[in-house]
Design an enzyme around this catalytic site. Structure first.
Site, PDB file in Angstrom:
ATOM      1  N   LYS A 195       0.886  -1.182   0.000  1.00 32.27           N
ATOM      2  CA  LYS A 195       0.000   0.000   0.000  1.00 32.27           C
ATOM      3  C   LYS A 195       0.913   1.218   0.000  1.00 32.27           C
ATOM      4  CE  LYS A 195      -1.866   3.034   1.822  1.00 32.27           C
ATOM      5  NZ  LYS A 195      -1.701   4.451   1.348  1.00 32.27           N
ATOM      6  N   SER A 249       5.316   7.730   9.534  1.00 33.44           N
ATOM      7  CA  SER A 249       5.452   8.564  10.731  1.00 33.44           C
ATOM      8  C   SER A 249       5.190   7.758  12.005  1.00 33.44           C
ATOM      9  CB  SER A 249       4.463   9.727  10.651  1.00 33.44           C
ATOM     10  OG  SER A 249       3.156   9.210  10.610  1.00 33.44           O
ATOM     11  N   THR A 250       5.696   8.274  13.094  1.00 34.25           N
ATOM     12  CA  THR A 250       5.514   7.622  14.391  1.00 34.25           C
ATOM     13  C   THR A 250       4.030   7.584  14.760  1.00 34.25           C
ATOM     14  OG1 THR A 250       7.724   8.263  15.047  1.00 34.25           O
ATOM     15  CG2 THR A 250       6.195   7.775  16.834  1.00 34.25           C
ATOM     16  N   GLY A 253       2.474   4.877  12.938  1.00 39.07           N
ATOM     17  CA  GLY A 253       2.989   3.632  13.516  1.00 39.07           C
ATOM     18  C   GLY A 253       2.142   3.187  14.700  1.00 39.07           C
ATOM     19  N   GLU A 404       9.749  16.501  14.182  1.00 36.83           N
ATOM     20  CA  GLU A 404      10.215  16.199  12.827  1.00 36.83           C
ATOM     21  C   GLU A 404       9.514  17.152  11.849  1.00 36.83           C
ATOM     22  OE1 GLU A 404       8.938  12.478  10.976  1.00 36.83           O
ATOM     23  OE2 GLU A 404      11.017  12.152  10.377  1.00 36.83           O
TER      24      GLU A 404
HETATM   25  P1  NAD Z   1       2.617   8.586   6.989  1.00 37.33           P
HETATM   26  O1  NAD Z   1       2.753   7.882   8.286  1.00 37.33           O
HETATM   27  O2  NAD Z   1       1.655   9.688   6.873  1.00 37.33           O
HETATM   28  O3  NAD Z   1       2.209   7.536   5.844  1.00 37.33           O
HETATM   29  C1  NAD Z   1       2.971   6.397   5.566  1.00 37.33           C
HETATM   30  C2  NAD Z   1       2.078   5.358   4.931  1.00 37.33           C
HETATM   31  O4  NAD Z   1       1.096   4.951   5.886  1.00 37.33           O
HETATM   32  C3  NAD Z   1       1.299   5.854   3.718  1.00 37.33           C
HETATM   33  O5  NAD Z   1       1.190   4.824   2.759  1.00 37.33           O
HETATM   34  C4  NAD Z   1      -0.068   6.173   4.301  1.00 37.33           C
HETATM   35  O6  NAD Z   1      -1.115   6.114   3.360  1.00 37.33           O
HETATM   36  C5  NAD Z   1      -0.196   5.067   5.330  1.00 37.33           C
HETATM   37  N1  NAD Z   1      -1.133   5.342   6.421  1.00 37.33           N
HETATM   38  C6  NAD Z   1      -1.529   6.555   6.912  1.00 37.33           C
HETATM   39  N2  NAD Z   1      -2.419   6.373   7.915  1.00 37.33           N
HETATM   40  C7  NAD Z   1      -2.564   5.037   8.077  1.00 37.33           C
HETATM   41  C8  NAD Z   1      -3.314   4.230   8.968  1.00 37.33           C
HETATM   42  N3  NAD Z   1      -4.109   4.756   9.906  1.00 37.33           N
HETATM   43  N4  NAD Z   1      -3.224   2.883   8.857  1.00 37.33           N
HETATM   44  C9  NAD Z   1      -2.410   2.324   7.933  1.00 37.33           C
HETATM   45  N5  NAD Z   1      -1.694   3.036   7.048  1.00 37.33           N
HETATM   46  C10 NAD Z   1      -1.754   4.377   7.126  1.00 37.33           C
HETATM   47  O7  NAD Z   1       4.085   9.015   6.573  1.00 37.33           O
HETATM   48  P2  NAD Z   1       4.514   9.880   5.293  1.00 37.33           P
HETATM   49  O8  NAD Z   1       4.100  11.282   5.547  1.00 37.33           O
HETATM   50  O9  NAD Z   1       4.064   9.187   4.061  1.00 37.33           O
HETATM   51  O10 NAD Z   1       6.110   9.743   5.343  1.00 37.33           O
HETATM   52  C11 NAD Z   1       6.906  10.549   6.134  1.00 37.33           C
HETATM   53  C12 NAD Z   1       7.231   9.845   7.450  1.00 37.33           C
HETATM   54  O11 NAD Z   1       7.870   8.593   7.189  1.00 37.33           O
HETATM   55  C13 NAD Z   1       8.235  10.636   8.278  1.00 37.33           C
HETATM   56  O12 NAD Z   1       7.849  10.598   9.613  1.00 37.33           O
HETATM   57  C14 NAD Z   1       9.541   9.870   8.072  1.00 37.33           C
HETATM   58  O13 NAD Z   1      10.476  10.022   9.092  1.00 37.33           O
HETATM   59  C15 NAD Z   1       9.039   8.465   7.978  1.00 37.33           C
HETATM   60  N6  NAD Z   1      10.020   7.618   7.294  1.00 37.33           N
HETATM   61  C16 NAD Z   1      10.764   6.734   8.044  1.00 37.33           C
HETATM   62  C17 NAD Z   1      11.751   5.948   7.438  1.00 37.33           C
HETATM   63  C18 NAD Z   1      12.587   4.976   8.241  1.00 37.33           C
HETATM   64  O14 NAD Z   1      13.273   4.134   7.659  1.00 37.33           O
HETATM   65  N7  NAD Z   1      12.580   5.068   9.565  1.00 37.33           N
HETATM   66  C19 NAD Z   1      11.970   6.046   6.063  1.00 37.33           C
HETATM   67  C20 NAD Z   1      11.194   6.960   5.324  1.00 37.33           C
HETATM   68  C21 NAD Z   1      10.218   7.728   5.959  1.00 37.33           C
END
Ligand code: NAD
Length: 500
Positions: A195, A249-250, A253, A404
């Site tokens: 996804k 994002s956390t 997560g 962040e």
């Molecule tokens: P996000 O958490 O908004 O989204 C990430 C993914 O999760 C997307 O596909 C989104 O559609 C999905 N998502 C959103 N809400 C959800 C839910 N309730 N249930 C299941 N899936 C859901 O993150 P983003 O804005 O796409 O990316 C940026 C974030 O990712 C930053 O916090 C960055 O630090 C982190 N990141 C971490 C790493 C790592 O290796 N630690 C690598 C890249 C990015």
């Protein structure tokens, strides 16, 4: 920093045809499938603000269909592939992706905004990852163990693939990051439903098609597009998904942990960061200044391990800052297809607003905005461009040092000695990346040992090798990427007792 508005590179025929087709369906069981609801989501080219494509808006029904396809594939003929066959498939996939790389980076550039010049440099990383996972396919082994059971009983452990993997991917580099999941899935004999982010799904969809053309059986890699709150949540909560590999994002997560309780899913969580980059007074500034700057500004600051808190030893703060300004003059911000651009736009209007709001937050808290931080106008005004920003006089209690931002915003925090630097670095809820620049190796190792983080770089920033691995601690998540530990999380151990 200058802006660049050169003629964009012409899209190759394959990228052109792919990007501008009428609809971008899910990819399930080896074919394009429209969303059950008929709904779509518009995705935008961040360099121009124009609608680029319409994605299928996935929901529970689409996720069910994809998970069923993945389960059928997992228990079907794919389960009989030998490690050598899976290894050969990974090598074939690598050859095909190598040949199609220019098409893929053009799709990625249009969809998520990274400049083609940057994306072109990521090819060795992708190839290394595929090569690493090909090597892992024939490296899966259990153990023959002694036991204390009376009578002749032989005992051993076997490793078996975990099952259906739900891969939830962020927008900041999906073309490459998807291979942490796909590589492990193909090497281990698992299957996957991916996804991607609603803001950047096209390279993931396109790769799934190409994998199928390269010989990956139907149902082994499926993609459902859509919003996180619908498609993402449905995948995280699905009772027939065995494991979630999540990067994002956390905050998200946390929702995934909650959703996963339905069937006690195994989880890998790669989350946010607020990494500290420590520049000691004896550092080689010819390396440390560009290294620390690009540790923040690369990908316009949209990198999880960006070293956004630059801790500089007090005697060299002025020299570091002045050299940083000189280095920043060399940065060229432009549209993603402009070959001269070194930095592109932010992913979306929402991300732009978020970054601009943090510029105000920093100023309101009393930090000195030394440079940048405004939206770029002129020929770039329709895209989501921000001028890379530097704050001086930042304290670690300010929000810009704690939260962040995920944009090109560098904060300089002075320190007196390395123990103080370590204490500042550790005063964060995150623990993802980090670095130290020092010619004295004892000083560097003191920082390496002291900083509570998943990865430390010394006199460099951002190297990642799948053989070594990368991962977070504290609120940056758990379950490293890379090394044999990564493969282990796609396998489970079965204990076998054989009475002879
Ligand atoms: P996000 O958490 O908004 O989204 C990430 C993914 O999760 C997307 O596909 C989104 O559609 C999905 N998502 C959103 N809400 C959800 C839910 N309730 N249930 C299941 N899936 C859901 O993150 P983003 O804005 O796409 O990316 C940026 C974030 O990712 C930053 O916090 C960055 O630090 C982190 N990141 C971490 C790493 C790592 O290796 N630690 C690598 C890249 C990015």
């Amino acid at each position: 920093m200058t802006t660049t508005t050169q003629q964009p590179v012409a899209l190759c025929d394959q990228a052109q045809r792919y990007l501008f087709q009428e609809a971008h369906d899910h990819f399930i069981d080896g074919q394009g499938v429209p969303s059950a609801s008929g709904q779509t989501i518009a995705t935008v080219n961040p360099s121009t603000g124009e609608v680029l494509a319409n994605l299928a808006a996935g929901d529970q029904a689409d996720v069910d269909r994809a998970v069923q396809a993945a389960r059928r594939a997992f228990t079907g003929t794919w389960s009989g592939w030998t490690p050598y066959e899976r290894q050969a498939l990974l090598r074939c996939v690598a050859d095909v992706l190598d040949a199609r790389f220019e098409e893929l980076i053009q799709i990625e550039a249009m969809d998520m905004g990274a400049p083609v010049s940057r994306l072109r440099n990521t090819k060795p990383a992708m190839m290394k990852m595929l090569s690493f996972f090909a090597s892992q396919a024939t490296n899966i082994s259990g153990e023959t163990l002694m036991n204390g059971i009376p009578g002749p009983v032989a005992t051993m452990t076997l490793k078996a693939p975990v099952g259906v993997i739900g891969g939830i991917i962020p927008w900041n580099g999906p073309l490459n990051s998807q291979f942490w999941i796909i590589g492990a899935v193909l090497a281990s004999g698992c299957t996957a439903v991916l996804k991607p982010s609603e803001d950047a799904s096209l390279s993931v969809l396109r790769v799934a098609q190409i994998l199928h053309e390269a010989g990956v059986p139907e149902g082994v890699v499926n993609v459902v597009t859509g919003r996180g709150s619908e498609a993402g949540h449905a995948l995280a909560a699905h009772p027939d998904v065995d494991r979630i590999a999540f990067t994002g994002s956390t905050q998200t997560g946390r929702s995934i942990i909650e959703a996963s309780t339905v069937n006690i899913k195994k989880l890998q969580l790669e989350l946010g960061g607020k990494s500290a980059d420590i520049v000691c007074a004896d550092a080689d500034l010819d390396k440390a200044v560009p290294g620390a700057a690009m540790g923040v500004f690369a990908n316009s600051g949209q990198i999880c391990f960006a070293g956004t808190r630059v801790l500089v030893q007090r005697p060299i703060v002025d020299e570091f800052t002045s050299r940083l300004m000189t280095f920043m003059d060399t940065l060229r911000v432009g549209r993603s297809l402009d070959e001269a651009a070194t930095l592109g736009p932010l992913i979306s209007e929402a991300q732009l607003e978020k970054v601009l709001s943090y510029i105000e937050v920093g100023q309101d808290a009393g930090a000195e905005l030394i440079r940048g931080g405004e939206r770029l106008g002129g020929d770039l005004s329709s895209g989501y461009f921000v001028k890379p920003a530097v704050f001086g006089g930042v304290t670690n209690q300010m929000r810009i040092a704690r939260e962040e931002i995920f944009g090109p915003v560098l904060s300089i925090l002075p320190f007196d000695d390395v123990d103080e630097a370590v204490a500042i670095a550790n005063d964060s809820e995150y623990g993802l990346g980090g670095a130290v620049w020092a010619q004295n190796l004892s000083t560097a190792l003191r920082a390496v040992r002291g900083v509570h983080t998943g990865t430390m770089w010394v006199n460099c920033y951002g190297h990642i090798d799948p053989m070594i691995g990368f991962g977070g601690t504290k609120m940056s998540g758990y379950g490293s990427k890379g090394s044999s530990a990564h493969m282990d999380t796609y396998l489970y151990t079965k204990s076998v007792y054989i009475e002879i």
